[in-house]
Design a protein around this motif. Sequence first.
Motif, PDB file in Angstrom:
ATOM      1  N   GLU A  22       0.725  -1.030   0.155  1.00  0.00           N
ATOM      2  CA  GLU A  22      -0.211  -0.157   0.148  1.00  0.00           C
ATOM      3  C   GLU A  22       0.759   1.214  -0.015  1.00  0.00           C
ATOM      4  O   GLU A  22       0.667   2.082  -0.584  1.00  0.00           O
ATOM      5  CB  GLU A  22      -0.729   0.037   1.272  1.00  0.00           C
ATOM      6  N   LEU A  23       1.742   1.127   0.818  1.00  0.00           N
ATOM      7  CA  LEU A  23       2.823   2.436   0.935  1.00  0.00           C
ATOM      8  C   LEU A  23       3.599   2.582  -0.453  1.00  0.00           C
ATOM      9  O   LEU A  23       3.864   3.671  -0.849  1.00  0.00           O
ATOM     10  CB  LEU A  23       3.869   2.276   1.966  1.00  0.00           C
ATOM     11  N   ALA A  24       3.965   1.389  -1.128  1.00  0.00           N
ATOM     12  CA  ALA A  24       4.744   1.459  -2.241  1.00  0.00           C
ATOM     13  C   ALA A  24       3.802   2.082  -3.482  1.00  0.00           C
ATOM     14  O   ALA A  24       4.281   2.730  -4.179  1.00  0.00           O
ATOM     15  CB  ALA A  24       5.013   0.166  -2.645  1.00  0.00           C
ATOM     16  N   ARG A  25       2.486   1.680  -3.574  1.00  0.00           N
ATOM     17  CA  ARG A  25       1.522   2.355  -4.360  1.00  0.00           C
ATOM     18  C   ARG A  25       1.437   3.882  -4.233  1.00  0.00           C
ATOM     19  O   ARG A  25       1.468   4.428  -5.261  1.00  0.00           O
ATOM     20  CB  ARG A  25       0.124   1.583  -4.540  1.00  0.00           C
ATOM     21  N   TRP A  26       1.126   4.298  -3.030  1.00  0.00           N
ATOM     22  CA  TRP A  26       1.079   5.614  -2.424  1.00  0.00           C
ATOM     23  C   TRP A  26       2.309   6.455  -2.978  1.00  0.00           C
ATOM     24  O   TRP A  26       2.271   7.529  -3.541  1.00  0.00           O
ATOM     25  CB  TRP A  26       0.881   5.580  -1.071  1.00  0.00           C
TER      26      TRP A  26
END
Length: 57
Positions: A22-26
């Motif tokens: 999720e952090l990587a996508r953000w």
Amino acid sequence: MADKEKAKKQVPLRLSASLYEELARWAEDEFRSVNGQIEYLLTEAVRGRRKTKPRDE
């Protein structure tokens, strides 16, 4: 003081795979690395806390 502000500390961090993804996508959406995104989010959280925390504590 300026040297201390520029110095970076290394902190081991364990995240669940789902949180990391999720952090990587953000981070990708905002053109940052995952590390840069985490640092940005922590900085914003600290700034927000400073604004809402009463001074006399």
